[in-house]
Design a protein around this motif. Structure first.
Motif, PDB file in Angstrom:
ATOM      1  N   GLU A 203      14.595   1.503  -9.057  1.00 24.34           N
ATOM      2  CA  GLU A 203      13.173   1.315  -9.326  1.00 24.34           C
ATOM      3  C   GLU A 203      12.366   1.680  -8.082  1.00 24.34           C
ATOM      4  N   TYR A 204      11.265   2.407  -8.280  1.00 28.98           N
ATOM      5  CA  TYR A 204      10.344   2.649  -7.175  1.00 28.98           C
ATOM      6  C   TYR A 204       8.932   2.754  -7.733  1.00 28.98           C
ATOM      7  N   ASP A 205       8.102   1.783  -7.410  1.00 31.72           N
ATOM      8  CA  ASP A 205       6.701   1.771  -7.813  1.00 31.72           C
ATOM      9  C   ASP A 205       5.878   2.286  -6.637  1.00 31.72           C
ATOM     10  N   GLU A 206       5.467   3.543  -6.721  1.00 33.67           N
ATOM     11  CA  GLU A 206       4.769   4.176  -5.605  1.00 33.67           C
ATOM     12  C   GLU A 206       3.436   3.505  -5.329  1.00 33.67           C
ATOM     13  N   ASN A 207       2.742   3.052  -6.382  1.00 28.65           N
ATOM     14  CA  ASN A 207       1.432   2.424  -6.206  1.00 28.65           C
ATOM     15  C   ASN A 207       1.543   1.087  -5.476  1.00 28.65           C
ATOM     16  N   MET A 225      15.713  -4.885  -1.898  1.00 29.31           N
ATOM     17  CA  MET A 225      14.331  -4.860  -2.368  1.00 29.31           C
ATOM     18  C   MET A 225      13.444  -4.687  -1.132  1.00 29.31           C
ATOM     19  N   ALA A 226      12.602  -3.641  -1.137  1.00 32.72           N
ATOM     20  CA  ALA A 226      11.833  -3.309   0.061  1.00 32.72           C
ATOM     21  C   ALA A 226      10.392  -2.983  -0.286  1.00 32.72           C
ATOM     22  N   ASN A 227       9.493  -3.309   0.648  1.00 28.56           N
ATOM     23  CA  ASN A 227       8.104  -2.879   0.580  1.00 28.56           C
ATOM     24  C   ASN A 227       7.933  -1.711   1.548  1.00 28.56           C
TER      25      ASN A 227
END
Length: 248
Positions: A203-207, A225-227
């Motif tokens: 999963e990668y939520d670019e926004n 899990m990373a920001n």
């Protein structure tokens, strides 16, 4: 994503600005920095002659980019008056170069790093994942990073029976290992089908800047899990190669 930028004003003080915060900057004494976390620090090279500043920057450079000021600011007044938009663009440039350099260094030292981690794995799994946590953090440029992995412990002090536990290594700056609870168990169960590959971005939520990675080391699953601000194919490939090399 909140980012905190520092500018060393003199041997005793550092100016702090938060990106996205319209309030004025604040000035903090060096002896009051214990609760501050920086995403980037600017300094004048002449300040390195001060032992306290040299030691501070040496320590901080392990976690965050430190950058000489002369190519960007004439002095502290310009730093304080710079618009949030311009400062954010500058941060992305400096941080991007720092992350790229970290990836190049890992690539250059890959064999040594792999050998070191492989030696830790059977003897000290906590130390193994603390070091892996740091590698992921600086190579992703993550503001926050969480690792969840499986470990084995005795069921009780007087019982040799082993039980499976989930360990979480979390933090913004340094790794903080704790025993997982119901939340971690549910997360690992939720992603159970994704642990078939050594390294996989699921999963990668670019926004929102939220990244989730599933993988396994010697068939033992782990979750990341990373920001982050962004992720390139280079970062993905190098970290995937690292994980695959450890398990060989």
């Amino acid at each position: 994503m909140q980012r905190q930028i520092g500018f060393i004003k003199n041997q005793n003080q550092i100016i702090i600005r938060q990106l996205g915060n319209t309030s004025k900057s604040k000035v903090v004494d060096f002896d009051e920095l214990s609760n501050e976390k920086f995403d980037c620090i600017f300094y004048n090279p002449e300040q390195l002659e001060e032992e306290s500043i040299h030691n501070f920057l040496t320590k901080e450079s392990k976690h965050t980019p430190v950058q000489e000021t002369q190519n960007f600011f004439n002095g502290p007044d310009q730093f304080e008056s710079e618009s949030n938009e311009s400062l954010a663009q500058l941060f992305e440039k400096v941080s991007g170069n720092w992350v790229l350099q970290n990836n190049i260094v890992l690539l250059d030292e890959l064999f040594e790093v792999v050998d070191h981690l492989k030696a830790l794995w059977p003897n000290d799994r906590t130390a193994f994942f603390e070091e892996l946590w740091h590698i992921f953090k600086v190579n992703l440029g993550a503001s926050k990073l969480k690792f969840i992995y499986n470990d084995i412990e005795n069921a009780s002090k007087n019982n040799d029976k082993k039980v499976l536990v989930h360990i979480t290594i979390d933090g913004e700056r340094v790794p903080n290992p704790t025993k997982g609870k119901e939340f971690e168990e549910k997360l690992m169960k939720h992603f159970e089908s994704e642990f078939v590959n050594p390294f996989q971005i699921v999963e990668y939520d670019e926004n929102k800047g939220q990244l989730t990675v599933c993988g396994n080391i010697y068939k033992s699953p782990f979750l990341v899990m990373a920001n982050i601000s962004s992720i390139s194919k280079l970062q993905e490939s190098i970290l995937a190669t690292l994980i695959k090399a450890i398990s060989r």
